[in-house]
Each structure stands twice: as structure tokens, then as C-alpha cells.
Design a protein around this motif. Structure first.
Motif, PDB file in Angstrom:
ATOM      1  N   LYS A 294      -2.248  -3.106   2.674  1.00 24.66           N
ATOM      2  CA  LYS A 294      -0.852  -2.691   2.530  1.00 24.66           C
ATOM      3  C   LYS A 294      -0.139  -3.529   1.479  1.00 24.66           C
ATOM      4  CE  LYS A 294       1.589  -1.892   6.211  1.00 24.66           C
ATOM      5  NZ  LYS A 294       2.175  -2.036   7.561  1.00 24.66           N
ATOM      6  N   GLY A 295      -0.392  -4.833   1.476  1.00 24.19           N
ATOM      7  CA  GLY A 295       0.238  -5.700   0.490  1.00 24.19           C
ATOM      8  C   GLY A 295      -0.180  -5.351  -0.930  1.00 24.19           C
ATOM      9  N   ALA A 296      -1.500  -5.098  -1.110  1.00 21.39           N
ATOM     10  CA  ALA A 296      -1.991  -4.722  -2.437  1.00 21.39           C
ATOM     11  C   ALA A 296      -1.410  -3.382  -2.867  1.00 21.39           C
ATOM     12  CB  ALA A 296      -3.515  -4.670  -2.421  1.00 21.39           C
ATOM     13  N   LEU A 297      -1.330  -2.443  -1.936  1.00 20.69           N
ATOM     14  CA  LEU A 297      -0.823  -1.110  -2.262  1.00 20.69           C
ATOM     15  C   LEU A 297       0.625  -1.178  -2.749  1.00 20.69           C
ATOM     16  CD1 LEU A 297      -1.084   1.990  -2.243  1.00 20.69           C
ATOM     17  CD2 LEU A 297      -0.409   1.940   0.171  1.00 20.69           C
ATOM     18  N   ARG A 298       1.459  -1.910  -2.058  1.00 20.94           N
ATOM     19  CA  ARG A 298       2.869  -2.008  -2.430  1.00 20.94           C
ATOM     20  C   ARG A 298       3.021  -2.650  -3.818  1.00 20.94           C
ATOM     21  NH1 ARG A 298       6.377  -1.093   1.850  1.00 20.94           N
ATOM     22  NH2 ARG A 298       8.055  -2.206   0.778  1.00 20.94           N
ATOM     23  N   SER A 299       2.184  -3.643  -4.093  1.00 27.30           N
ATOM     24  CA  SER A 299       2.262  -4.307  -5.399  1.00 27.30           C
ATOM     25  C   SER A 299       1.904  -3.343  -6.528  1.00 27.30           C
ATOM     26  CB  SER A 299       1.329  -5.520  -5.428  1.00 27.30           C
ATOM     27  OG  SER A 299       1.739  -6.496  -4.483  1.00 27.30           O
ATOM     28  N   TYR A 300       0.811  -2.605  -6.361  1.00 28.28           N
ATOM     29  CA  TYR A 300       0.359  -1.698  -7.417  1.00 28.28           C
ATOM     30  C   TYR A 300       1.302  -0.499  -7.589  1.00 28.28           C
ATOM     31  CZ  TYR A 300      -3.986  -4.349  -7.465  1.00 28.28           C
ATOM     32  OH  TYR A 300      -4.904  -5.353  -7.584  1.00 28.28           O
ATOM     33  N   LEU A 301       1.919  -0.051  -6.479  1.00 33.69           N
ATOM     34  CA  LEU A 301       2.844   1.079  -6.573  1.00 33.69           C
ATOM     35  C   LEU A 301       4.071   0.729  -7.413  1.00 33.69           C
ATOM     36  CD1 LEU A 301       2.746   2.573  -2.966  1.00 33.69           C
ATOM     37  CD2 LEU A 301       2.210   3.798  -5.085  1.00 33.69           C
ATOM     38  N   ARG A 302       4.449  -0.527  -7.433  1.00 34.89           N
ATOM     39  CA  ARG A 302       5.614  -0.943  -8.217  1.00 34.89           C
ATOM     40  C   ARG A 302       5.296  -1.018  -9.704  1.00 34.89           C
ATOM     41  NH1 ARG A 302       6.551  -4.180  -3.401  1.00 34.89           N
ATOM     42  NH2 ARG A 302       8.562  -3.612  -2.486  1.00 34.89           N
ATOM     43  N   MET A 303       4.018  -1.072 -10.044  1.00 35.18           N
ATOM     44  CA  MET A 303       3.634  -1.212 -11.446  1.00 35.18           C
ATOM     45  C   MET A 303       3.054   0.073 -12.033  1.00 35.18           C
ATOM     46  SD  MET A 303       1.883  -5.009 -11.494  1.00 35.18           S
ATOM     47  CE  MET A 303       0.567  -4.538 -10.358  1.00 35.18           C
TER      48      MET A 303
END
Length: 435
Positions: A294-303
């Protein structure tokens, strides 16, 4: 009505066979099969002996921590037998003898090198019978072993004892006491008393292990309850103000913690991203992987705004850190306000798309394997899909369609059950929450 107090259960004492003639000729002897062989018939003396035994049993039984318990067992053995030293000895791999606890009179650690009669200890391990040895001459001492001779021991007793390892597995051990005093000769009654005490010590050790197991179970349940509460708190609330979309989500773990997860994130330009995932297995391990994902997903979605690139990077990040046999299925959708949506299905249960106008059902098939199955897999997105007014997309984890019927547990809800309910609700124009 009346009440009758039940009698206390009788603690069985394993039958003990007297020592062999060869052992007796060397000053060694066994003990009577009776659990009361230490009684003399003198009421006053027997009462004092029983009081001493009961007090010793109480001290051993009340101990809870393992190390103090084991020391208490050996100290109590020394006190009851009026010996000078006492050992708790275990048999390790390869039959080597390991002194687990070494104590001396006065509840003190044994001083100097720990030496004892290995021949007697080995005999008790072999025969599983209590043994006493009285040494009246140097010749008899040599016959019993160089340790007996060198230490000038005059009396030795040893009884079998089953104890428990740290892993909870049963280990064979013995309780051993000895004395140098020429005036101290262990009698058959001393051996009978020592052996009776050992029976209760076995029970105390078993109760202690059960007590520790119950405490560990409580601690584990408390940890899982806390993890479950944290996981529920971390589950996102579905946004209610997404332009052009009506959204709803439902989450219920099958156990205290789960590897299933839901994530939503509002993006620039009125877009919104939804993700549904499922880590293989249940419990804390999958839950930890899920939180990392979940943490990785949120980071990549912002970029990034390409689902394929996002999932590819997630896989490259997570796969090397996931144990063999562990993987994560994932469905990711990015929705625009005008009704267009881009999907990426990485080995997840195919979501179902109900087309309201055409009255037909579509599925969103997989675009590649689950995360963790191939470190360098490059995912590719399909063309954006256009959802019309009234169309419904339902994404779920496999535990949903595996729900069992309350009337017949052998009957599963199944994908067909999901489709029937979805189609009926879609036709009547039900809201996301109603569905």
C-alpha cells in the motif's frame, strides 16, 4: 439437592523395579513400588515427613518462571534428602550429559567443577528406575566411578525426571543428589521419598509449561487483536465526492489480520485511483506485505498515471523481498471524471463489469502474473474503457465468492452467485452502497 465434594484425584506413580543384583553388589539399590514406602509407621515421624513433602511440593508447584522453577526443584531436592549437592541433568544429542542446574546446600550455586557419578546417572537414564548408592570403602567408590572416588562421595541418589525444552518438546532428565558426609547414608525410605517428590515435580513442570503456553497464547491473541485494530484503522474511507462516480467498499477479515487490502487515492484533475489486492496466506506475515504494498502504491500513484508502469515498479520493489511461495494479486483502476477508466489486473480475481444499457456482463482478465512471481516482469495496460451512466464495476477478493451458504456449508456463493446479484441490482439501478 445436596452437594458432595469430589475426592482429590490420585496421582499415579509409575511402578519401579528393584535394582539388579549386580547393582546391589556395588552398593546400589532400587526402591519399593509403593508410593508410601518412605513411611515408617511412626505417626509423629510420618506426619513430619508428609509435612516436609507437602511443603516442598507447594514451593515447586507455585513457581512460574522457568529458571527460578528449575533452581527451586534442585534446592528442594537437596533439602528433602538432606544432601549436600543436587543437579538437574539432561541428555543431549549423542547421549552426552548436560548439567542444566547445579546447586549446593543453602540454596546456593554449586562451587568448583561440576562432577558427579556418570555411571549412576547413565544407569538411571538407561533403566528409567530410581537408584541409590552407599559407599563404605574406596573399593566400592572406584567401582562406581572415578568421580565418586575423587570427590570422596559417600551417598548418591538419582531418580528419572521428564522435563520440557524451550520449544515445549519432552526431554529426558534425572534429578541427582549426593553427599560426602560419612554419617549420611541414603536409605530405601530416602529414595522412596525422593522418587515421590520427583513425581510431583514432573507434574509441576508440565503445569508450568501449560501455564507458559497459555500466557503466550494470550499475548499472541492480544498482539493479533492490536494488529487487527490497526489494520482496520488504516483501511481508507471511500471518497464520496468523486466527480461522475458513485463508490462504496466493504471489508471484513476472515481472521484477526488479513492479507487482503483496499486503497483509494484522489489524484489531480478530478481523477481517482482504486486498488484491491490479496496477499497469499493469512496472519501477520501477509498483513505486513500488504502494508508495504500500500505504501509503495500510494507513492507511485503520486508520480505516475500509467497503471502498467506503477504495477511494474511495485513488483520490482516487492518481489525480491517476498519469501518463496508468497505473492500478491492486485487490481488497479484509475478513473477519470468523463467515465474513462484504465485497468491493470495482476493475477487477481477478474472484476466484473455490468453494462446497464446492453444488459451484459464483462470481465477484466489478467494482464500478467501476481506480484512476486517474476521479479522483472513488464506489465502492459489495456486501452482505456468507457463506462456509461448506470454501468457498475465490481472488484473483490476470492474470499468473497468463497462464502459458504448458511443453510448448506458445502454450497459456495461462487462467481455465478456474484453475477446474479450484480445483474439484478444493476438492472434496477441500485446505488453502489445498496449493491
Amino acid at each position: 439437592m445436596f452437594f458432595r465434594k469430589k475426592k482429590d484425584p490420585v496421582v499415579p506413580v509409575p511402578p519401579l523395579v528393584p535394582a539388579t543384583p549386580a547393582a546391589q553388589s556395588a552398593g546400589m539399590a532400587g526402591v519399593s513400588t509403593s508410593s508410601t514406602a518412605f513411611l515408617t509407621g511412626d505417626q509423629g515421624s510420618d506426619q513430619r515427613t508428609m509435612a516436609k513433602l507437602i511443603a516442598a511440593i507447594a514451593r515447586v508447584t507455585e513457581a512460574r518462571d522457568v529458571e527460578p522453577l528449575l533452581e527451586n526443584i534442585v534446592d528442594t531436592s537437596i533439602e528433602v534428602t538432606q544432601a549436600e549437592r543436587g543437579f538437574l541433568i539432561l541428555k543431549g544429542a549423542g547421549d552426552e550429559l548436560h548439567v542444566r542446574v547445579a546447586r549446593s546446600r543453602g540454596q546456593k550455586p554449586a562451587e568448583g567443577g561440576v562432577r558427579f557419578s556418570t555411571s549412576i546417572v547413565k544407569r538411571v537414564f538407561s533403566d528409567q528406575e530410581p537408584v541409590r548408592a552407599t559407599v563404605s570403602s574406596d573399593t566400592e567408590a572406584l567401582e562406581l566411578g572415578t568421580s565418586v572416588f575423587d570427590l570422596k562421595l559417600r551417598a548418591v541418589m538419582c531418580v528419572p525426571l521428564a522435563t520440557s525444552s524451550e520449544s515445549g518438546e519432552s526431554q529426558h532428565g534425572v534429578l541427582y543428589v549426593d553427599s560426602k558426609a560419612a554419617t549420611r547414608e541414603f536409605s530405601t525410605k530416602d529414595l522412596a521419598l525422593f522418587n515421590t517428590l520427583s513425581q510431583f515435580i514432573r507434574i509441576a513442570l508440565q503445569n508450568n509449561r501449560l501455564h507458559l503456553d497459555s500466557l503466550e497464547k494470550v499475548r499472541l491473541e492480544e498482539s493479533l487483536d492490536l494488529a487487527s485494530q490497526i489494520q482496520r484503522d488504516l483501511m481508507p474511507q471511500m471518497p464520496r465526492d468523486v466527480p461522475g462516480w458513485d463508490t462504496e467498499a466493504w471489508f471484513k477479515p476472515a481472521e484477526q489480520t488479513t492479507g487482503d487490502f483496499l486503497e483509494s487515492l484522489q489524484l489531480k484533475g478530478g481523477r481517482v485511483a482504486f486498488a484491491l489486492g490479496d496477499v497469499t496466506g493469512k496472519g501477520l506475515g501477509p498483513a505486513l506485505i500488504m502494508e508495504n504494498a500500500k505504501g509503495a502504491l500510494r507513492s507511485y500513484l503520486r508520480m505516475l498515471d500509467d497503471p502498467a508502469k506503477i504495477v511494474t515498479l511495485m513488483n520490482q520493489d516487492l518481489a525480491p523481498r517476498m519469501d518463496d511461495g508468497r505473492f500478491l494479486t492486485l487490481f488497479l483502476g484509475i478513473f477519470d471524471a468523463d467515465g474513462h477508466a484504465r485497468f491493470l489486473n495482476a493475477g487477481h480475481t477478474p472484476p466484473i463489469l455490468c453494462r446497464a444499457r446492453a444488459s451484459k456482463m464483462e470481465t477484466i482478465p489478467g494482464h500478467g502474473p501476481a506480484l512476486g512471481m517474476s521479479d522483472d516482469y513488464e506489465y502492459e495496460s489495456e486501452e482505456p474503457r468507457k463506462l456509461e451512466k448506470g454501468d457498475v464495476l465490481l472488484a473483490y477478493t476470492d474470499g468473497f465468492d468463497e462464502a459458504r451458504s448458511a443453510k448448506d456449508p458445502s454450497v459456495l456463493f461462487g462467481e455465478e452467485g456474484v453475477r446474479q446479484v450484480l445483474e439484478a441490482e444493476c438492472k434496477r439501478g441500485a446505488s453502489a452502497r445498496e449493491i
